[in-house]
Write an enzyme that holds these catalytic residues in place. Structure first.
Site, PDB file in Angstrom:
ATOM      1  N   HIS A 127       0.857  -1.180   0.000  1.00  0.00           N
ATOM      2  CA  HIS A 127       0.000   0.000   0.000  1.00  0.00           C
ATOM      3  C   HIS A 127       0.899   1.238   0.000  1.00  0.00           C
ATOM      4  O   HIS A 127       2.074   1.180   0.371  1.00  0.00           O
ATOM      5  CB  HIS A 127      -0.881   0.028   1.249  1.00  0.00           C
ATOM      6  CG  HIS A 127      -1.953  -1.011   1.261  1.00  0.00           C
ATOM      7  ND1 HIS A 127      -2.841  -1.185   0.241  1.00  0.00           N
ATOM      8  CD2 HIS A 127      -2.292  -1.945   2.207  1.00  0.00           C
ATOM      9  CE1 HIS A 127      -3.688  -2.159   0.532  1.00  0.00           C
ATOM     10  NE2 HIS A 127      -3.365  -2.644   1.715  1.00  0.00           N
ATOM     11  N   CYS A 169      -0.112   2.626  -4.435  1.00  0.00           N
ATOM     12  CA  CYS A 169      -0.808   3.886  -4.703  1.00  0.00           C
ATOM     13  C   CYS A 169       0.094   5.059  -4.316  1.00  0.00           C
ATOM     14  O   CYS A 169       0.984   4.938  -3.475  1.00  0.00           O
ATOM     15  CB  CYS A 169      -2.101   3.961  -3.905  1.00  0.00           C
ATOM     16  SG  CYS A 169      -3.449   2.973  -4.600  1.00  0.00           S
TER      17      CYS A 169
END
Length: 308
Positions: A127, A169
């Protein structure tokens, strides 16, 4: 093999939803009067004639203390591990490391002797958010990945390519895309073929090397490829893996030994941009979204991975 987003499962994003911890840990500015010896073999191509290809460290993060599971990442890890092994890298896979342990791995890797290696590669799947990545328990600045390997920090990698690939991301914006109508003009077949011909792999003839003293920038020979551009989501299919690493693995498998690296990575960018679109029919704000990878290159020569 056709690259397209699977519709068996809804697509997901690699955003942890919140920044748990971000320390002000700026990379050290490397200033040194020491002279390091680098042998100049060819002015246009990196020397890939060392005894070993080099280390490929893969950080695969699926489970987290404070963030949701990244389903599909094991498929990415298996694919890229096999491809890099076939390219003769020393592949080392690390799973769900804490921030402290990840730092220890990077520190030890920078302390190794890479004198007989062609290059270094690091791949991380996790992430992320704006300029931070997520370890199992906390976030860390993205530049922590390479600060151990630039400048004087790792003398045995001076003048060698240091390659970083980041599946994560970089924010919470989505790319709605722009509708384009494309017209393809029919051209002379011979001219079209010659203009699109793949460049031949360079042949560097052995000869007498000459050691010279010169200065290079601290950040030279570094390449970072992000799966998406700043501020935006990076998409991952829970069944088949992320769009970016699916495509990178495919291109390295098909052309890793005969295409120049930046040429290959441009193909990766094009296929991710054109061949994929998110499938989240239950959420109009996330459905039919696009993704654009981002290459930050400070390479000074051409990179090839010829068979040893």
């Amino acid at each position: 093999m056709e690259l397209s987003a699977s519709k068996t499962f809804r697509d997901d994003v690699d955003n942890n939803g919140q920044v748990l911890l971000q320390e002000a840990n700026d990379a050290e500015i490397f200033i040194s009067s020491n002279v390091h010896e680098v042998q100049l073999v060819d002015d246009a191509h990196y020397d890939m004639r060392h005894e070993r290809r080099g280390v490929a460290a893969i950080f695969n993060h699926r489970h987290f203390l404070h963030a949701h599971e990244r389903k599909g990442t094991d498929e990415d890890c298996a694919n890229i591990s096999q491809v890099l092994s076939d390219l003769q890298f020393d592949v080392r896979v690390y799973r769900d490391l804490t921030k402290k342990k990840l730092k220890e791995v990077l520190d030890k890797l920078s302390e190794e002797d890479h004198k007989n290696n062609d290059c270094l590669m690091v791949v991380i799947m996790t992430h992320g958010d704006d300029d931070v990545l997520q370890a199992y328990d906390a976030t860390f600045p993205v530049d922590r990945l390479w600060e151990n390997f630039v400048g004087k920090a790792c003398p045995s990698l001076l003048g060698k390519p240091k390659l970083f690939f980041i599946q994560a991301c970089r924010g919470s914006c989505t790319d709605t895309g722009v509708q384009v109508q494309q017209f393809i003009k029919q051209t002379d077949r011979v001219g079209s073929t010659s203009s699109a011909r793949e460049l031949p792999q360079p042949i560097i003839l052995p000869g007498r090397s000459k050691s010279i003293q010169h200065a290079i920038p601290s950040m030279a020979d570094l390449l970072v490829m992000y799966s998406t551009y700043k501020g935006h989501y990076s998409w991952r299919n829970p069944s088949s893996g992320s769009w970016f690493l699916q495509t990178l693995s495919y291109e390295l498998r098909a052309h890793g030994t005969n295409k120049e690296l930046l040429q290959l990575l441009t193909t990766v960018s094009r296929k991710v941009a054109y061949h994929f679109q998110s499938c989240v029919p239950s959420d109009n704000s996330m459905n039919n979204r696009k993704q654009m990878p981002c290459i930050v290159s400070m390479l000074t020569k051409l990179v090839y991975f010829p068979e040893k």
